[in-house]
Design a protein around this motif. Structure first.
Motif, short mmCIF file in Angstrom:
data_model
loop_
_atom_site.label_atom_id
_atom_site.label_comp_id
_atom_site.label_asym_id
_atom_site.label_seq_id
_atom_site.Cartn_x
_atom_site.Cartn_y
_atom_site.Cartn_z
N ALA A 31 -5.27 -21.74 7.80
CA ALA A 31 -5.83 -20.43 8.13
C ALA A 31 -4.79 -19.32 8.12
N ASP A 32 -3.58 -19.57 8.64
CA ASP A 32 -2.57 -18.51 8.67
C ASP A 32 -2.09 -18.15 7.27
N ILE A 33 -1.98 -19.14 6.40
CA ILE A 33 -1.60 -18.90 5.01
C ILE A 33 -2.74 -18.17 4.30
N THR A 34 -3.96 -18.56 4.56
CA THR A 34 -5.12 -17.94 3.93
C THR A 34 -5.19 -16.46 4.28
N ALA A 35 -4.96 -16.11 5.54
CA ALA A 35 -4.99 -14.70 5.95
C ALA A 35 -3.91 -13.90 5.23
N CYS A 36 -2.74 -14.48 5.07
CA CYS A 36 -1.65 -13.81 4.37
C CYS A 36 -2.01 -13.60 2.90
N ILE A 37 -2.57 -14.62 2.26
CA ILE A 37 -2.95 -14.52 0.86
C ILE A 37 -4.04 -13.46 0.68
N LYS A 38 -5.04 -13.47 1.54
CA LYS A 38 -6.11 -12.47 1.46
C LYS A 38 -5.53 -11.06 1.55
N SER A 39 -4.60 -10.87 2.47
CA SER A 39 -3.98 -9.57 2.65
C SER A 39 -3.24 -9.13 1.38
N LYS A 40 -2.45 -10.03 0.81
CA LYS A 40 -1.68 -9.72 -0.40
C LYS A 40 -2.59 -9.46 -1.58
N VAL A 41 -3.64 -10.24 -1.73
CA VAL A 41 -4.58 -10.04 -2.84
C VAL A 41 -5.29 -8.71 -2.67
N THR A 42 -5.70 -8.38 -1.46
CA THR A 42 -6.34 -7.10 -1.21
C THR A 42 -5.41 -5.94 -1.52
N GLU A 43 -4.15 -6.05 -1.13
CA GLU A 43 -3.16 -5.03 -1.46
C GLU A 43 -3.02 -4.88 -2.97
#
Length: 63
Positions: A31-43
């Protein structure tokens, strides 16, 4: 392996398919990695031209 399949594909379709595969595969991460990836992809999406942003407006992060 997929060269014949993608050589006739337009950029928009190729980007949408690539993003769908990416979203599908990353659901297996913690979950913590997923949140980071979502943030980077959104950026990344937000930094792209408007036509690319429009391709990804309906990304479904839920599996």
């Amino acid at each position: 392996m997929f060269c014949d399949d993608i050589q006739d594909m337009d950029l928009a379709n190729a980007l949408q398919i690539l993003m769908a595969l990416f979203v599908e595969q990353f659901s297996a991460f913690a979950a913590d990695i997923t949140a980071c990836i979502k943030s980077k992809v959104t950026e990344w999406i937000n930094s792209q031209a408007a036509f690319i942003q429009a391709l990804f407006k309906n990304i479904c992060w839920e599996s």
